[in-house]
Motif scaffolding. Sequence first.
Motif, short mmCIF file in Angstrom:
data_model
loop_
_atom_site.label_atom_id
_atom_site.label_comp_id
_atom_site.label_asym_id
_atom_site.label_seq_id
_atom_site.Cartn_x
_atom_site.Cartn_y
_atom_site.Cartn_z
N VAL A 1 0.85 -1.19 0.00
CA VAL A 1 0.00 0.00 0.00
C VAL A 1 0.89 1.24 0.00
CG1 VAL A 1 -1.78 1.25 1.25
CG2 VAL A 1 -1.78 -1.25 1.24
N HIS A 2 0.77 2.07 -1.04
CA HIS A 2 1.54 3.31 -1.13
C HIS A 2 0.60 4.46 -0.83
CE1 HIS A 2 4.93 1.42 -3.47
NE2 HIS A 2 3.99 0.51 -3.58
N VAL A 3 0.91 5.21 0.22
CA VAL A 3 0.05 6.33 0.62
C VAL A 3 0.79 7.63 0.32
CG1 VAL A 3 -1.17 7.43 2.50
CG2 VAL A 3 -1.02 4.94 2.41
N PHE A 4 0.17 8.48 -0.53
CA PHE A 4 0.81 9.74 -0.92
C PHE A 4 0.10 10.89 -0.19
CE2 PHE A 4 1.54 6.77 -4.30
CZ PHE A 4 2.83 7.02 -4.73
N THR A 5 0.85 11.60 0.63
CA THR A 5 0.28 12.77 1.31
C THR A 5 0.46 13.98 0.40
OG1 THR A 5 0.85 11.77 3.41
CG2 THR A 5 0.38 14.11 3.44
N GLY A 6 -0.49 14.91 0.43
CA GLY A 6 -0.47 16.08 -0.45
C GLY A 6 0.69 17.02 -0.15
N THR A 7 0.87 17.99 -1.04
CA THR A 7 2.03 18.89 -0.91
C THR A 7 1.63 20.23 -0.33
OG1 THR A 7 1.58 19.52 -3.18
CG2 THR A 7 3.27 17.86 -2.84
N MET A 8 0.36 20.41 0.01
CA MET A 8 -0.02 21.74 0.49
C MET A 8 0.38 21.91 1.95
SD MET A 8 -4.06 21.37 0.52
CE MET A 8 -4.06 21.32 -1.25
N TRP A 9 0.32 23.15 2.39
CA TRP A 9 0.77 23.49 3.74
C TRP A 9 -0.13 22.79 4.76
CZ3 TRP A 9 -0.94 26.25 8.05
CH2 TRP A 9 0.09 26.62 8.95
N GLY A 10 0.52 22.16 5.76
CA GLY A 10 -0.25 21.50 6.82
C GLY A 10 -0.89 20.21 6.38
N ALA A 11 -0.38 19.59 5.27
CA ALA A 11 -1.04 18.39 4.75
C ALA A 11 -0.80 17.16 5.62
CB ALA A 11 -0.56 18.11 3.34
N GLY A 12 0.31 17.10 6.32
CA GLY A 12 0.67 15.89 7.07
C GLY A 12 -0.13 15.72 8.35
N THR A 13 -0.05 14.51 8.92
CA THR A 13 -0.78 14.23 10.17
C THR A 13 0.04 13.29 11.04
OG1 THR A 13 -2.82 13.44 11.15
CG2 THR A 13 -2.04 12.20 9.29
N ASP A 14 -0.18 13.37 12.37
CA ASP A 14 0.42 12.41 13.29
C ASP A 14 -0.63 11.48 13.87
OD1 ASP A 14 2.86 13.57 12.90
OD2 ASP A 14 2.61 15.01 14.54
N ALA A 15 -1.86 11.59 13.38
CA ALA A 15 -2.92 10.73 13.90
C ALA A 15 -2.69 9.29 13.43
CB ALA A 15 -4.27 11.23 13.41
N ASN A 16 -3.42 8.36 14.05
CA ASN A 16 -3.35 6.97 13.60
C ASN A 16 -4.23 6.80 12.38
OD1 ASN A 16 -1.74 6.17 15.81
ND2 ASN A 16 -3.57 6.20 17.09
N VAL A 17 -3.68 6.15 11.34
CA VAL A 17 -4.44 5.98 10.09
C VAL A 17 -4.84 4.51 9.96
CG1 VAL A 17 -4.33 6.14 7.59
CG2 VAL A 17 -3.27 7.91 8.99
N TYR A 18 -6.09 4.30 9.54
CA TYR A 18 -6.61 2.94 9.39
C TYR A 18 -7.08 2.77 7.95
CZ TYR A 18 -6.76 3.17 14.47
OH TYR A 18 -6.43 3.30 15.79
N ILE A 19 -6.91 1.55 7.43
CA ILE A 19 -7.33 1.31 6.05
C ILE A 19 -8.08 0.00 5.98
CG2 ILE A 19 -5.23 0.11 5.35
CD1 ILE A 19 -5.40 1.69 2.69
N ASN A 20 -9.06 -0.08 5.08
CA ASN A 20 -9.77 -1.33 4.82
C ASN A 20 -9.90 -1.44 3.31
OD1 ASN A 20 -11.39 -3.55 4.72
ND2 ASN A 20 -13.02 -2.74 6.03
N ILE A 21 -9.37 -2.56 2.77
CA ILE A 21 -9.39 -2.74 1.31
C ILE A 21 -10.47 -3.76 0.96
CG2 ILE A 21 -7.99 -3.30 -0.70
CD1 ILE A 21 -5.52 -2.90 1.15
N TYR A 22 -11.30 -3.42 -0.02
CA TYR A 22 -12.39 -4.30 -0.43
C TYR A 22 -12.11 -4.86 -1.81
CZ TYR A 22 -15.28 -2.36 3.29
OH TYR A 22 -15.79 -2.01 4.51
N GLY A 23 -12.37 -6.16 -1.96
CA GLY A 23 -12.25 -6.76 -3.27
C GLY A 23 -13.52 -7.51 -3.59
N GLU A 24 -13.47 -8.26 -4.69
CA GLU A 24 -14.66 -9.05 -5.03
C GLU A 24 -14.89 -10.16 -4.02
OE1 GLU A 24 -13.98 -10.25 -9.05
OE2 GLU A 24 -15.19 -8.62 -9.84
#
Length: 1772
Positions: free
Chosen positions: A532-555
Motif C-alpha cells: 500500500v503506497h500512501v501519498f500525502t499532499g504537498t499543500m501546507w499542513g497536509a501531514g498528520t500524526d494521527a493513527n491511520v486505518y485502512i480497509n481494502i475491499y475486493g470481489e
Amino acid sequence: MFSAVAGPSSAPVADDSGVGVGVGVGVGVGGSGMHSEEETQKERDRDEGVRVQPAVTLLKTLTMEKYSFECGRWLDINEDDNEIVRELPATGALINEPLPLIKYRVTICTGNVSGSGTDASVFLNIIGDLGDTGERLMFMSKNNVNKFEKGNHDEFLIESVSLGQVRRVRVGHDGRGGGCGWFLDKVMVREEGQPESLAIEFPCFRWLDRNEDDGQIVRELVPAGDGLRLFNVSYHFAIKTGSVNGASSDSRVFVKLYGEKGDTNKTILAVSDNDLRNYYETGQTDIFTIETFDIGKINRLLIGHTNEGLRAGWFLDSVQISVPVHGMQYMFPSHRWLCKDEADGKVEVEIYPSEILDIEQLINYEVTVVTGDVRAGGTNANVFCQIYGDEGKTEVLALKSRSNNFERGTTEIFRIEAQDVGKIYKIRIYHDGKGIGDGWFLETVDIKRLSMAMVLVEVKKEETKKDKKKDKKKKKKEEEEEVEMVEELQEVVEAFTFPCNRWLARDEEDGEIVVELLTEDSEDLEMNSYEVHVFTGTMWGAGTDANVYINIYGEIGDTGERRLRKANNLNKFEKGQEDIFNITAVDLGILKKLRIRHDNSQASAGWFLDRVEIVDNKDDTTYFFPCKRWLATDEDDGQLARELVPVDEAFMKRGDDDDEEDSEATLGLEQKAMSTTYTVRIKTGDKKYAGTDANVFIILYGTKDDTGIINMKASKTHRNKFERGLIDEFTVEAVDIGPLKKLRVGHDNCGRGSAGWFLDWVEIDAPSLGQKLRFPCGRWLDKGEDDGAIVRDIFPNPLQTELYTPFVPYEIKIFTSDVFGAGTDADVFIVLYGRNAVCTQQKSLCVNKRERIMYFERGAEDMFIVELEDVGDLIEKIRIGHDNRGVNPGWHLDRVEIRRLLRKGKGSETIIFPCERWLAKSEDDGETVRELVPSDIITEKLSRDGSLKVTEVEVEDALETHTYNVSVMTGDVNGGGTDANVFLTIYGELGDTGERKLSKSETNSNKFERGSVDKFTIEAVDLGQVFKIKIRHDNSMMCSDWYLDQVEVVDGDTEEAFLFLCERWLSRKREDRRTERVFYVKGYEGVRESLNNKKKNSAPTVKSVDSNMNKKSKKKKEKEEIELPIIPYHITICTGLERDASTTSRAYVIIIGGNHTQTERLWLDLPDERKGFEAGSLESFQSHGSDVGEIKKVELGHDGATPESCWLVDELSVAVPTKGVKYIFACKCWLAKDRGDGLTARVFNVLDAEAISISQQIIYEVTVVTGDVQNAGTDTLIFMSVFGANGSTEEMLLQKNEDRFERGQEDTFNMEIDDIAPLKKMRLRIDGSGSRPDWFLEKVIMRNLTTEEVSLFTYEEWLSRTRGPKRTMICEMAAVVNEEMMVEPTTYIVQVKTSDNAGAGTDANVWIIIFGENGDTGTLALKECNKSNKFERKQVDTFRFSDILSMGELSKVRVWHDNSGPAPGWHLDYIDVKDEIMDKTFRFPCDRWLAKNDDDGQIMRELACANNDYLDLNEKTKYEICITTGDLETKENAWIVLEGRKGRSKEFVMENSSKKKRFLRGSVDRFEFSSKNLGDIAGICLGHTPKDGKKVKGEVSWHVQEVVVTEREMGNKYIFSCNALVPLSPKRDEFLTFECTKAIESFASKARSLVPVKYEIIVITGDEKGAGTDANVFITIYGSNGDSGSRQLRQKFRNLFERGRTDRFLLEMLDMGELQKVRVEHDNSGLSPGWLLDRVEVTNTANGVTTIFLGGKWLDTKRADGQIARVFYPKY
C-alpha cells in the motif's frame, strides 16, 4: 373442567399449579385442564410427610371421563424412600396399560477446576418424550455425604412415571451461600438396573456461576455430540420497570414462556446481561437471556415475582422478548402493579403479545478458540473475530465472557448469534492490544453451525396389512424387523477448522495483531500480500500524526480495518511523502474500493491525502485510488474517513502530457458519482441533561456492507455538538453499501460532566438515491439510565420515509478574475437551469464562514462537487450571485465551468459559462446576481483502446440575455406605501429570474410611495412568455404595509408587455397577513398554484409495511386494482386530557371497506401554525380518498416511533357526506409505544361505532367569476346558500384560500351541497370584514358532478356598503339552466293587520321572511310604509318589495320583532302577501300575541298559509304509474296493486295490445288509474299474466327496472327500484312485492301539513368542572319541512344551563316533519360563557315522538376547537 374425588380427606392443599384438591395431595394438572395425553397419564404429588390415601380420582366434567391415580405410599422425609414428591400414573377404563414407574439413576459429575464445588441447593429436571420429572432437589446423594465437591461423582435416584426417550436435562442451583459458583462436568442418566454403558451422557463443562462464563446458573443440557450449544435458542428479555413512585422491587422475578411447540419451565431471572448492580429499579430496563429448547412462536408469557425482600411490590411496565434465531421480536405491554397491596393484589400475571415484529434473523455459531501452550501465550486484550462466507460477512463479533479468557493452553467455547453467511471461507481474528501482556499465541479456531443436509437414516419397513389377529401371532415369531436406509433432510452440525499456530503480538514474528485464517481444506483461496503506497499532499499542513486505518475491499471480501503502523519512513504521513505499508490478507480478487480514516488524535490531525496506490503482489497489478481531499474536521466537508474507488490509468495519466495545463487531474466527480453522500442529522432530545460531550460515532449498515465506525466530529450547524434540543448535521460518504437497513449509534462515555446522552432521532438523507430515512430512537445512551447501553441499533421508520427524484453530481469550478479586489467572502450561490424551466434548488457553495473566507480569492480556481437535481441533457443557463455580506463583498467572476458525467459510456462533459463582470453593489451596474449562458462544451470520452478522446464544441443557439423593464404601481389608498425592501421573481416558460431585490427605482428616489409608479430594470436570460410573478417584502422599517396595485413587465428586446393586476395588501396586519404573493398575468388560462398548497411530500406507500412497522405478508390480490372514485371524508379527532396526551407526530387514517378495498393513508396534517394535537383539542380535517363502498373499519395511527410520541385519542369521527352517514368511535385509548398495549395504530370496527345519518350531499363544481373592474377583488368573508326544489342549504363560507376572488379571476373549486336539485336560486352575502370589503361579482356557475347539470347565476354588480347602485351586501340570483330562468322576479305587497285588542300595537322593529316553493325571501325589514306610525291598533300597514325573486306558491311566513321601544308587545291579526306577477294573494292568519309577557312569551311566530284549504282526503284521486322495462321485454299483460298507509287499491291491469305495444326493452310506459286516496304508498305488488289466460309453456319473465307512482292531486312521488324478473303466470297469487325506495313529497303536500305544534326541548348540561354557562343560548331545529329559525331558550327567574342540570322549554312551531338536526349556539356573553352540552332531546307533543341529539362537546372559545355553535345529528 376437572373435578377430583378421593377417600377420607385431610386438609386441602394447593400445589404450585394453583389447583386445590381436598385429598392431602397436590394434583399437578396445571391451571388449564389437561395439556396433553402424557399429562393425563401421570400425576405429581408434593407434600410434607402425609400418608397418601390409596387413590386420587379425576373427573373431566365436559366428557365425564374418569381417571384414578393409585398411590398408597409415604411422602415423608423419614419414611419409605424419603421422597416428598411422587408421580402417579393414570389408571382407569380409558387406559389400557398404565405407564410404569421408573427409577432413574442420575450421576452428577463436578469438575476438577479450582473452586468448582458448590454448597448451593442443586435441582435437576429430566425431560423426555413423555414429559418431564419436574424440578427435583438433589439432597440425598447415594454415595457422598458432602455433595458437589471438586471432582465428585454424586449419584441420586429420581422416581417418576416413564419419560420415554430422555432428551434433555435441565440443571441449576439457587445461587445462595458463599462460593456458590459450580463447575459442572456432566450429568449421566440411566434407568436403575441398566448397565452404566447404557447411560445417556449430558456434557456441560461450564460454570454455573454469576461471575464466570455467561453468568447463567441454570443450564439446559443436550446429549453428548457435536456442537452442543447450537441446539438451544436464546430468548432475550428486556424487562422495563415503570417510572412510577415505588415501582422498584427487591424480589426475585421468574418467567415462563408458552409457545407453539411447548412451554418452558418457570425460570428465575438471576443474572442480567447488562449488569445494572441493582435489578428492577424504577425506570430501568434489565436484560436477561434464557437458553432453552425451541418452543416455536411465543403465544403468551407468565411473569411474576416470589414476593420476598423488603420492598417486594413491583410495577412492571413492559417486557420485550427478542429471538434473533427466529428473527422475531415480541412486545408484551403490562403497565401494572405486581404487588400484594396494590391493584388486584396479584404478584404474577399472564400477558399476551401486543405486536410481533420482524427483526434481522441470525443463526447460532459455536466458536472454539484454542490458545497455545507456549510461555506467555495467553492474553488479557479484547479479542474480536469476523466471519466471511459466500453470502456476506458477519459484523465484528467480540469474543468475551465473564471468565478470564485466553489463558495459556486453554480451550474456550463461545456461542454467538450472527448473520448467516452461508459457506464460511475465511475468518479474521484480532485483538486490540490492551492490557498487560497482550501478546497472544493462537493455535486454532473452530467454528460450528447448523445447516440442513441429506442424511441416511434407518427406517423400519412397513408391512403389508394383514389380518390383525394373525399379525399379533406373527410379531412374536419375527422379533427381528427389517430395516432400510432412507435419505432425509435433517439439521446437521457443520464444522470449519482454521489452523493458526502463530503469535498475534507486537513484539513477535511480523508484529501483526490481526490475522486472517483459511479453512484447512481450502484449495481455491490463498494468502496474498498487498503493498500500500500512501501519498500525502504537498499543500501546507497536509501531514498528520494521527493513527491511520485502512480497509481494502475486493470481489472476495475485504481486509478488515488495519492500522497502518510500520512504514519505510519513521515519521509517517508527512507533507509530500510516500509511505509504503504491507498488508497480508486472503486474496481479495479484483479490488473494488478502499476506506481510509484517521482517529483525529495528536495536535493538528488534519491530513490532505493525495492518493493511494495498491500493488497486488500475486499478479503484480497496480490500482490507483485518487483522493485529493482533506481528512480533517476543519477542512472540506469535515469527514475523517474517505471511501475511494479505483480509476482507470488513462485518467491518472491525462495530466502528465501537457505539464502546465491542468496537471492536477481531478477525479472528484467520478468518485462522487460512485459513492453515496449521506447527510446525517442527529437530534438530541429536549430533556434535562440530554446533551453530551462524549465522542459520538455511527455505523451505517446497508444490505451489502457497512461503513465502519464514523466519528461525528465536524457538525455543520453547531460548534458545541449534541446539546439539548439541537440538531447537528454531518456528511458521510460511502461506496455501494446497498439500501440502509439499520444504524448503530453510540459514544465513548468520555467528556466533561455527564456523558449520558438522550438521542431523539437520526435522519439520513441520500440525495443520489432520492430518499430520506428517519431512524427514531427516543432513548438514553447513558450508563445510569434505561438499560445502561451507550450503543444502540436503530431502524428506519417506514412511515417517515420520504422519496424524491434522485440527485446527480456536478463538479463546479469557479474562476475568480485576477483583478484588484476581485475576491469576496460573501455567500456565493448557484442555480442550474435545463430545458423547459427545469431548475435545481439554490445551492450555497460554502457551508460555513470558514469556507467563505478560504474560497473565492483573487485569481483562484475553486472546485466544488455538489449533488443537485438532474436538469436534463442540456444546461441552458446558470444563475450565480452572492448575498453581499462580509468585508469587501464585491466579486469579479471570470468564468464558471461545470463538469458532469456522460449518461452513456465512460467520460464527462464540461460546460463553460463566461462572465468577466463584477458582481458588486459599487461596480458595473450594481447587480450581485448574474445569469450566464454556455459558450463551449468540452467532452472527454474513454475510447476502446484506453486513451482519452477530447472534443470541443461551441454552443450555437444559446439563449440571449434580455432586459426586462418592470413598472410597479403602488395603490392610492391610505397607508398604501412601504419602506420595506421589495423582492421580485419573474417566471416564464423557459425559466425564471430568481429573486431580485428591487433596489434602485429609475423614477423616484423614495420608492413605493402611495399612488406612485416605480420603474426597475432586470437583466436575465430570455424567459420566453412571462406568465407569473412572485413578489414579497421583508417587513422591515416602520411603515412596511404595502398596497400593490399592479405590476407591468416589458421585455425590452421583443417589446412584449405583460400586465399583472394585483390590488392586494402585502402586510402583516391586513388581509390574510401575508407579505409574499403570487400573481398571474392578466387573462391567464392555466392552473394556478397558491404558495402554500404545495402538499408536503408524504410518506410513500410502502407496500408490505403495516401500520405498526410490521412487515406483513399481505395476500396477493388476484384481481386487478380497479380505480375507485375519489370522495370526500370529514374526520374529526378529539385528543384526551391526561398528562402526555398530546403528540406532535403526523396522524393518519385508513378507511377500509368490504372486499379488501381501502383508501391509501390519509395524512391528517394540521395547519402550519399548529404544532400538534394538543391535549383536549378537537381537530377537523377534510380528506379525499377512494370510495370504498360501505365502510367496515377505520384505522387510526401516527408515525411516531419513539417512546416519547404517545397520543391519547378520546374520540374519532368519520363522516361521509356523499353517503349521508357519520360514524363516531369512542376510542379512549393510547396510541403509543409505551402506553396501553404499545401500538401506534389501531383498527376500529364500524360495528362498535355510533352511526348517525347526516344529510346526504352531492359534489358540485363551483366557479366564481370576479369582475374585471378596478378593486373588484375582496378578502371579506363570503357566504353562499343555495335553494332547490327539494329544500335549501345552510349558509356556507366560501374559502378564500389565499388568492381566490381577485379581479378578473375565475376560481373553480368543489363543494359538498345537500341533495336539493334542481337548483332554483342562490343567495350570496358578504359580511363586510377584511381590508378590502367590497366585491364586484360577475357570476357563479355550478356544475353537478353526478348529473353534469350546469346552473348559471349572474349578478354583474357590486356587493358593497359604499359602491354600486344597490349599496347592498346581500344578493339573490335566479338559476339559469339551459337558458331557462328557473325563478321569475316579482313584486311582493305585504299587508300587516294589527288586532283590535287593548295594547295591540307596537313600536318595535318588525321583520318577516316569506317561504314558498322556491325557498325563502331572506329577511325583509318592515320599514318603508304608507303610514308614518306603523303597527298601531286595528291598523293595516302596506309594504312593497319590488324586484324580488318570486317564491311561487307560498307556504308560511316567519315574523318577529326586537322587543324594543316603550310597549313592544304586539297582537298580530293576519298578514296578506300579494305576488303581482302571479296576481295571487296569500293569507296568513295569526290572531296571537308576539310579546314576552303575554300568551306563551314568544316574540317570533311562524304563520301557515290559509289558502291551502283542507282537501278532503277521502275523495277519489288519480294515480299515474310509469314503468321502465329492462333487458327482457314482454308481449303479455301486467297488473299492479298499490298498498297505502290508509288502504289497498284494487288490481289495475296494464294491457298490452298489438296496436299499442307496451313493455318493450328499455322503454317507459305510462298508465293512469282512479282510486280512493290511499295515503302514503309503502309498497306495490306486480304481476305478469298471459293475455287470454292460456297456460304458460316454459319459464317466461319480464324484467322490470323501475316503477314510479305519482299521486296527481298533491303531486307526491313514490319511486320503486325493482330490477327484478317478474315470471309469467296465469295464477293471481303469483306476484312480486317491492318496498318504496324513495318518496318525494310535493310542495303542496308539505304546505298542507304545516300546522302549529308545541315542541318540548330538554337540554342537559354536562357534569364536569366549569360545564355550565351564563351566556344566552339559541337553538335552531331542522326538519323535513324546513327549519324553525334561531330561537332563544329562556325562562323567567331561573338560572339555566348549570352543571349537571336538565332544563325544559316549550316552543310552538309549525310542524317540522321528521327532525334532521339541531344547531345550538350561545353568544359568549356573561362571566363564564364556556358550556359543555351533554345532549338535547326534542319531543313533538302532537305525536309524542322524541328525537335525541347526542352532544358531549364544549361550546367554548378556549377549549376543543374554539367553536361556540355546533350542529348535532339524531342518534338512531
